[in-house]
Design a protein around this motif. Structure first.
Motif, PDB file in Angstrom:
ATOM      1  N   UNK A 113       1.590  -4.614   3.343  1.00 39.94           N
ATOM      2  CA  UNK A 113       2.514  -3.947   2.437  1.00 39.94           C
ATOM      3  C   UNK A 113       2.163  -4.258   0.991  1.00 39.94           C
ATOM      4  N   UNK A 114       1.760  -5.492   0.733  1.00 42.21           N
ATOM      5  CA  UNK A 114       1.395  -5.873  -0.634  1.00 42.21           C
ATOM      6  C   UNK A 114       0.271  -4.993  -1.165  1.00 42.21           C
ATOM      7  N   UNK A 115      -0.714  -4.710  -0.307  1.00 36.81           N
ATOM      8  CA  UNK A 115      -1.843  -3.877  -0.728  1.00 36.81           C
ATOM      9  C   UNK A 115      -1.379  -2.455  -1.043  1.00 36.81           C
ATOM     10  N   UNK A 116      -0.454  -1.945  -0.225  1.00 36.31           N
ATOM     11  CA  UNK A 116       0.065  -0.597  -0.448  1.00 36.31           C
ATOM     12  C   UNK A 116       0.850  -0.524  -1.755  1.00 36.31           C
ATOM     13  N   UNK A 117       1.737  -1.477  -1.964  1.00 48.43           N
ATOM     14  CA  UNK A 117       2.554  -1.481  -3.179  1.00 48.43           C
ATOM     15  C   UNK A 117       1.679  -1.672  -4.411  1.00 48.43           C
ATOM     16  N   UNK A 118       0.674  -2.532  -4.311  1.00 41.18           N
ATOM     17  CA  UNK A 118      -0.237  -2.742  -5.440  1.00 41.18           C
ATOM     18  C   UNK A 118      -0.988  -1.459  -5.763  1.00 41.18           C
ATOM     19  N   UNK A 119      -1.366  -0.695  -4.730  1.00 40.51           N
ATOM     20  CA  UNK A 119      -2.030   0.587  -4.961  1.00 40.51           C
ATOM     21  C   UNK A 119      -1.100   1.539  -5.707  1.00 40.51           C
ATOM     22  N   UNK A 120       0.168   1.595  -5.317  1.00 38.50           N
ATOM     23  CA  UNK A 120       1.127   2.474  -5.992  1.00 38.50           C
ATOM     24  C   UNK A 120       1.319   2.055  -7.449  1.00 38.50           C
ATOM     25  N   UNK A 121       1.363   0.761  -7.694  1.00 35.85           N
ATOM     26  CA  UNK A 121       1.509   0.281  -9.069  1.00 35.85           C
ATOM     27  C   UNK A 121       0.296   0.647  -9.913  1.00 35.85           C
ATOM     28  N   UNK A 122      -0.894   0.534  -9.320  1.00 34.50           N
ATOM     29  CA  UNK A 122      -2.112   0.919 -10.032  1.00 34.50           C
ATOM     30  C   UNK A 122      -2.072   2.392 -10.402  1.00 34.50           C
ATOM     31  N   UNK A 123      -1.620   3.232  -9.467  1.00 34.37           N
ATOM     32  CA  UNK A 123      -1.575   4.670  -9.716  1.00 34.37           C
ATOM     33  C   UNK A 123      -0.561   5.018 -10.795  1.00 34.37           C
ATOM     34  N   UNK A 124       0.637   4.444 -10.722  1.00 30.23           N
ATOM     35  CA  UNK A 124       1.656   4.779 -11.714  1.00 30.23           C
ATOM     36  C   UNK A 124       1.278   4.260 -13.101  1.00 30.23           C
ATOM     37  N   UNK A 125       0.393   3.277 -13.147  1.00 29.04           N
ATOM     38  CA  UNK A 125      -0.088   2.769 -14.437  1.00 29.04           C
ATOM     39  C   UNK A 125      -1.246   3.603 -14.986  1.00 29.04           C
ATOM     40  N   UNK A 126      -1.651   4.640 -14.244  1.00 33.18           N
ATOM     41  CA  UNK A 126      -2.706   5.525 -14.715  1.00 33.18           C
ATOM     42  C   UNK A 126      -4.052   5.320 -14.072  1.00 33.18           C
ATOM     43  N   UNK A 127      -4.136   4.427 -13.075  1.00 32.21           N
ATOM     44  CA  UNK A 127      -5.406   4.119 -12.449  1.00 32.21           C
ATOM     45  C   UNK A 127      -5.749   5.021 -11.280  1.00 32.21           C
ATOM     46  N   UNK A 128      -6.857   4.705 -10.637  1.00 32.09           N
ATOM     47  CA  UNK A 128      -7.352   5.438  -9.477  1.00 32.09           C
ATOM     48  C   UNK A 128      -7.694   4.430  -8.393  1.00 32.09           C
ATOM     49  N   UNK A 129      -7.298   4.722  -7.149  1.00 28.13           N
ATOM     50  CA  UNK A 129      -7.561   3.822  -6.022  1.00 28.13           C
ATOM     51  C   UNK A 129      -8.198   4.635  -4.909  1.00 28.13           C
ATOM     52  N   UNK A 130      -9.439   4.291  -4.552  1.00 28.28           N
ATOM     53  CA  UNK A 130     -10.165   5.036  -3.531  1.00 28.28           C
ATOM     54  C   UNK A 130     -10.710   4.094  -2.475  1.00 28.28           C
ATOM     55  N   UNK A 131     -10.557   4.470  -1.216  1.00 26.31           N
ATOM     56  CA  UNK A 131     -11.174   3.716  -0.143  1.00 26.31           C
ATOM     57  C   UNK A 131     -12.694   3.859  -0.267  1.00 26.31           C
ATOM     58  N   UNK A 132     -13.439   2.773  -0.078  1.00 28.16           N
ATOM     59  CA  UNK A 132     -14.904   2.862  -0.194  1.00 28.16           C
ATOM     60  C   UNK A 132     -15.512   3.932   0.702  1.00 28.16           C
ATOM     61  N   UNK A 133     -14.945   4.153   1.877  1.00 31.41           N
ATOM     62  CA  UNK A 133     -15.482   5.172   2.778  1.00 31.41           C
ATOM     63  C   UNK A 133     -15.268   6.574   2.213  1.00 31.41           C
ATOM     64  N   UNK A 134     -14.157   6.777   1.527  1.00 28.99           N
ATOM     65  CA  UNK A 134     -13.909   8.057   0.871  1.00 28.99           C
ATOM     66  C   UNK A 134     -14.948   8.287  -0.213  1.00 28.99           C
TER      67      UNK A 134
END
Length: 214
Positions: A113-134
């Motif tokens: 859950x921490x990883x998911x929430x951290x991803x959402x925080x990164x996105x709302x701060x203007x960042x981009x989060x991509x799985x390496x396989x993607x």
């Protein structure tokens, strides 16, 4: 953080709602199809949407196409595509508008859950989060590679940037100092032609330049 969750699996959808609310997020809507997702985002104007790629009515890339439409209607909307599949047909469109706030993670690679929430925080701060396989799939078949001028270590750093990692996290992963990471990132910006314009998020632009190379 106000969130809309869109997934046709009732168990997964309700599980996400409970987990996100326990983490302090406010889930303003949870829906099971692309049309309902578009209606929910238009009504509630959330900060971020967590969307499955494959949803009714077509069960192909309906969620991804709906996310593109939602972002067009609400440019500040952050979107996290959370899927069991890599669907590339609209991924370039979603990732290439230059505004950031976009993520694409594989469900079986989100381990906490921490990883998911951290991803959402990164996105709302203007960042981009991509799985390496993607990232790897997006790069398959590209005719030219903007990374040709980069050293292997600079490629490693850019790949970790694409995952949304901070400089400190990159330094820890590569077992180097933050100063070295900052130097690598500066070199990356210079080599792919991203001078400091004062307002652009060059980390996002660097990742997008990588993904958009043709």
């Amino acid at each position: 953080m106000r969130v809309v969750v869109a997934d046709d699996s009732v168990l997964l959808r309700e599980g996400l709602v409970r987990l996100l609310e326990e983490a302090g997020c406010s889930v303003v809507a949870a829906v099971g199809d692309a049309d309902a997702f578009l209606e929910a985002t238009a009504t509630h104007r959330p900060d971020v949407a967590v969307v499955d790629v494959r949803m009714p009515p077509g069960m192909t890339d309906d969620g991804l196409r709906a996310a593109v439409r939602a972002r067009a209607a609400q440019p500040g909307l952050a979107v996290l595509m959370l899927s069991a599949y890599i669907e590339l047909s609209y991924a370039d469109v979603l990732l290439s508008d230059g505004r950031g706030r976009v993520g694409y993670l594989l469900k079986d690679r989100v381990t906490s859950l921490d990883a998911l929430v951290e991803a959402l925080r990164t996105l709302t701060a203007g960042g981009t989060v991509l799985d390496p396989e993607v990232v790897a799939q997006l790069l398959v078949g590209r005719r030219t590679d903007p990374l040709d001028a980069l050293t292997p270590r600079e490629r490693d750093v850019l790949g970790l940037m694409a995952e949304g990692r901070s400089n400190a996290a990159i330094a820890e992963r590569l077992v180097v100092g933050q100063g070295a990471v900052e130097k690598h990132i500066s070199n990356i910006f210079a080599k792919i032609g991203l001078p400091d314009a004062g307002g652009d998020n060059r980390r996002v632009l660097a990742v997008l330049a990588w993904l958009q190379a043709r």
